[in-house]
Design a protein around this motif. Structure first.
Motif, PDB file in Angstrom:
ATOM      1  N   SER A  42     -42.629 -11.349 -36.625  1.00  0.00           N
ATOM      2  CA  SER A  42     -43.080 -12.241 -35.733  1.00  0.00           C
ATOM      3  C   SER A  42     -44.729 -12.107 -35.687  1.00  0.00           C
ATOM      4  N   ASP A  43     -45.057 -10.943 -35.583  1.00  0.00           N
ATOM      5  CA  ASP A  43     -46.631 -10.711 -35.554  1.00  0.00           C
ATOM      6  C   ASP A  43     -47.249 -11.145 -36.827  1.00  0.00           C
ATOM      7  N   PHE A  44     -46.896 -10.806 -37.958  1.00  0.00           N
ATOM      8  CA  PHE A  44     -47.393 -11.006 -39.381  1.00  0.00           C
ATOM      9  C   PHE A  44     -47.418 -12.681 -39.276  1.00  0.00           C
ATOM     10  N   ARG A  45     -46.465 -13.274 -39.088  1.00  0.00           N
ATOM     11  CA  ARG A  45     -46.329 -14.646 -39.352  1.00  0.00           C
ATOM     12  C   ARG A  45     -47.476 -15.555 -38.343  1.00  0.00           C
ATOM     13  N   LYS A  46     -47.761 -14.767 -37.180  1.00  0.00           N
ATOM     14  CA  LYS A  46     -48.836 -15.389 -36.253  1.00  0.00           C
ATOM     15  C   LYS A  46     -50.131 -15.076 -36.907  1.00  0.00           C
ATOM     16  N   MET A  47     -50.012 -14.236 -37.690  1.00  0.00           N
ATOM     17  CA  MET A  47     -51.464 -13.898 -38.293  1.00  0.00           C
ATOM     18  C   MET A  47     -51.845 -14.554 -39.493  1.00  0.00           C
ATOM     19  N   ALA A  48     -50.642 -14.880 -40.248  1.00  0.00           N
ATOM     20  CA  ALA A  48     -50.731 -15.669 -41.413  1.00  0.00           C
ATOM     21  C   ALA A  48     -51.086 -17.034 -40.948  1.00  0.00           C
ATOM     22  N   MET A  49     -51.230 -17.411 -39.810  1.00  0.00           N
ATOM     23  CA  MET A  49     -51.407 -18.907 -39.764  1.00  0.00           C
ATOM     24  C   MET A  49     -53.126 -19.001 -39.646  1.00  0.00           C
ATOM     25  N   SER A  50     -53.799 -18.006 -39.565  1.00  0.00           N
ATOM     26  CA  SER A  50     -55.262 -18.211 -39.723  1.00  0.00           C
ATOM     27  C   SER A  50     -55.754 -17.127 -40.750  1.00  0.00           C
ATOM     28  N   PRO A  51     -55.586 -17.720 -42.199  1.00  0.00           N
ATOM     29  CA  PRO A  51     -55.877 -17.081 -43.386  1.00  0.00           C
ATOM     30  C   PRO A  51     -57.344 -16.883 -43.530  1.00  0.00           C
ATOM     31  N   LYS A  52     -57.989 -17.694 -42.811  1.00  0.00           N
ATOM     32  CA  LYS A  52     -59.501 -17.810 -43.051  1.00  0.00           C
ATOM     33  C   LYS A  52     -60.211 -16.766 -42.313  1.00  0.00           C
ATOM     34  N   SER A  53     -59.609 -16.329 -41.257  1.00  0.00           N
ATOM     35  CA  SER A  53     -60.396 -15.161 -40.530  1.00  0.00           C
ATOM     36  C   SER A  53     -60.448 -13.935 -41.191  1.00  0.00           C
ATOM     37  N   LEU A  54     -61.579 -13.218 -41.313  1.00  0.00           N
ATOM     38  CA  LEU A  54     -61.819 -11.843 -41.728  1.00  0.00           C
ATOM     39  C   LEU A  54     -61.078 -11.041 -41.112  1.00  0.00           C
ATOM     40  N   GLY A  55     -61.434 -11.055 -39.573  1.00  0.00           N
ATOM     41  CA  GLY A  55     -60.785  -9.918 -38.896  1.00  0.00           C
ATOM     42  C   GLY A  55     -59.144 -10.076 -39.008  1.00  0.00           C
ATOM     43  N   ASN A  56     -58.778 -11.279 -38.984  1.00  0.00           N
ATOM     44  CA  ASN A  56     -57.251 -11.446 -38.819  1.00  0.00           C
ATOM     45  C   ASN A  56     -56.612 -10.853 -40.189  1.00  0.00           C
ATOM     46  N   ASN A  57     -57.661 -11.144 -41.318  1.00  0.00           N
ATOM     47  CA  ASN A  57     -56.895 -10.632 -42.699  1.00  0.00           C
ATOM     48  C   ASN A  57     -56.778  -9.116 -42.416  1.00  0.00           C
ATOM     49  N   GLU A  58     -57.712  -8.469 -42.126  1.00  0.00           N
ATOM     50  CA  GLU A  58     -57.970  -7.088 -42.082  1.00  0.00           C
ATOM     51  C   GLU A  58     -56.744  -6.479 -41.146  1.00  0.00           C
ATOM     52  N   ARG A  59     -56.673  -6.960 -40.016  1.00  0.00           N
ATOM     53  CA  ARG A  59     -55.538  -6.684 -39.096  1.00  0.00           C
ATOM     54  C   ARG A  59     -54.279  -6.825 -39.864  1.00  0.00           C
ATOM     55  N   ALA A  60     -53.941  -7.960 -40.411  1.00  0.00           N
ATOM     56  CA  ALA A  60     -52.592  -8.202 -41.163  1.00  0.00           C
ATOM     57  C   ALA A  60     -52.480  -6.983 -42.166  1.00  0.00           C
ATOM     58  N   LEU A  61     -53.445  -6.787 -43.093  1.00  0.00           N
ATOM     59  CA  LEU A  61     -53.187  -5.766 -44.324  1.00  0.00           C
ATOM     60  C   LEU A  61     -52.860  -4.516 -43.530  1.00  0.00           C
TER      61      LEU A  61
ATOM     62  N   ASP B  34     -58.183  -7.555 -50.417  1.00  0.00           N
ATOM     63  CA  ASP B  34     -59.340  -6.542 -50.653  1.00  0.00           C
ATOM     64  C   ASP B  34     -60.711  -7.422 -50.840  1.00  0.00           C
ATOM     65  N   SER B  35     -60.593  -8.436 -51.452  1.00  0.00           N
ATOM     66  CA  SER B  35     -61.607  -9.489 -51.623  1.00  0.00           C
ATOM     67  C   SER B  35     -62.131  -9.932 -50.295  1.00  0.00           C
ATOM     68  N   ALA B  36     -61.323 -10.416 -49.555  1.00  0.00           N
ATOM     69  CA  ALA B  36     -61.714 -10.984 -48.140  1.00  0.00           C
ATOM     70  C   ALA B  36     -62.234  -9.966 -47.318  1.00  0.00           C
ATOM     71  N   ILE B  37     -61.708  -8.790 -47.264  1.00  0.00           N
ATOM     72  CA  ILE B  37     -62.042  -7.714 -46.177  1.00  0.00           C
ATOM     73  C   ILE B  37     -63.514  -7.001 -46.712  1.00  0.00           C
TER      74      ILE B  37
ATOM     75  N   SER C 114     -54.398   3.071 -52.082  1.00  0.00           N
ATOM     76  CA  SER C 114     -55.208   1.778 -52.471  1.00  0.00           C
ATOM     77  C   SER C 114     -54.376   0.610 -53.063  1.00  0.00           C
ATOM     78  N   THR C 115     -54.785  -0.186 -53.211  1.00  0.00           N
ATOM     79  CA  THR C 115     -54.086  -1.284 -54.091  1.00  0.00           C
ATOM     80  C   THR C 115     -53.837  -1.059 -55.387  1.00  0.00           C
ATOM     81  N   SER C 116     -54.500  -0.395 -56.175  1.00  0.00           N
ATOM     82  CA  SER C 116     -53.999   0.141 -57.483  1.00  0.00           C
ATOM     83  C   SER C 116     -52.780   0.985 -57.319  1.00  0.00           C
ATOM     84  N   GLU C 117     -52.880   2.071 -56.468  1.00  0.00           N
ATOM     85  CA  GLU C 117     -52.043   3.056 -56.167  1.00  0.00           C
ATOM     86  C   GLU C 117     -50.548   2.443 -55.749  1.00  0.00           C
ATOM     87  N   LEU C 118     -50.648   1.395 -54.899  1.00  0.00           N
ATOM     88  CA  LEU C 118     -49.428   0.573 -54.625  1.00  0.00           C
ATOM     89  C   LEU C 118     -48.970  -0.194 -55.564  1.00  0.00           C
ATOM     90  N   GLY C 119     -50.091  -0.962 -56.559  1.00  0.00           N
ATOM     91  CA  GLY C 119     -49.449  -1.532 -57.731  1.00  0.00           C
ATOM     92  C   GLY C 119     -48.534  -0.634 -58.515  1.00  0.00           C
TER      93      GLY C 119
END
Length: 286
Positions: free
Chosen positions: A190-209, A249-252, A228-233
């Protein structure tokens, strides 16, 4: 007594040549059962039906009935039934007009109304000269705590609880873990879908990740939030997931928000749902 009653019914029916209904008594009391006899003299070749419990005996209510054996003499048959009724009506005179139905011809034949008078418990003298009954002074009894009874109930509940835990403890604990597991997942989605509604927000992307990593850490029992991203990959060997994480990562860290950020949100959401289903199917730890 029954023979006398049948003889009376026969005599009444012969005289009337139609259904006859009559109360046994000329008066009735509210709430007290009374009996009504109904009879009909007809051709022995005809089939008739008397009223049953589905019939509206208003102002009376049906209680029961007793059907007597058919008596046939010289091609004439006498059918009779005795009904037990009760009334709560307050009219001084009460009427019932039942009928019989001829199954062969479909004809409905009504009897003359059966009449009975209502007997009142309170007389006019009681109303003119009302008297109040004498009473004694109220004596209040002190309520005491029933310790033996309370002890009995407490011990009973404790014993019941012990038996439930002994026989169903593992099952209940498993159900509770599943309920908690599902509830956490639904709250995250529920929370993640709400954050996905504002993909252009820098603070929102950081919180979502951050929220996504915390949830994955709870699912996997692994330090996902510090990876890190490479470790998760490397951990999940999932190129689509690694690509989506790089967009975050690019956005944040670079302030560059890709046009495909909604897709990146979708990839992270789908991956978390997939891991949730896999872990739930194989068994929940804890």
């Amino acid at each position: 007594m029954r023979r006398i009653l049948l003889f009376c019914m026969w005599s009444l029916s012969v005289a009337a040549q139609k259904p006859r209904a009559v109360f046994f008594e000329d008066s009735v009391t509210v709430g007290k059962e009374t009996r009504m006899a109904m009879s009909y003299l007809h051709s022995s070749k005809s089939d008739i039906v008397f009223p049953d419990s589905s019939f509206d005996f208003s102002p009376f209510r049906y209680v029961s009935s007793e059907l007597y054996e058919t008596r046939t003499v010289e091609g004439k048959s006498l059918d009779s039934v005795i009904y037990t009724l009760v009334t709560y009506d307050l009219d001084s005179v009460l009427f019932v007009k039942p009928y019989i139905r001829n199954l062969r011809t479909g004809e409905t034949i009504y009897a003359d109304p059966a009449k009975v008078y209502l007997k009142f418990s309170i007389t006019g003298e009681n109303i003119r000269e009302p008297r109040v009954k004498e009473t004694v002074n109220v004596f209040r009894v002190r309520k005491e705590v029933n310790l033996p009874k309370i002890t009995y109930y407490v011990l009973g509940f404790l014993a019941l609880g012990f038996l439930v835990i002994a026989f169903f403890g593992d099952w209940l604990r498993k159900k509770y873990r599943l309920w908690k597991f599902d509830r956490t997942h639904q709250r995250f989605l529920s929370d993640f879908r709400k954050m996905a509604m504002s993909p252009k927000s820098l603070g929102n992307n950081e919180r979502a990740l951050k929220e996504w990593k915390i949830y994955l850490e709870e699912l996997e029992n692994e330090p996902v939030s510090t990876m890190s991203t490479s470790e998760l990959g490397k951990l999940y060997e999932n190129e689509r997931l690694e690509s989506a994480l790089k967009m975050f990562d690019s956005a944040i860290f670079g302030g560059v928000i890709s046009e495909d950020m909604p897709l990146a949100y979708r990839v992270l959401q789908d991956f978390s749902v997939k891991r949730y289903r896999q872990i739930r199917k194989t068994g929940i730890k804890g």
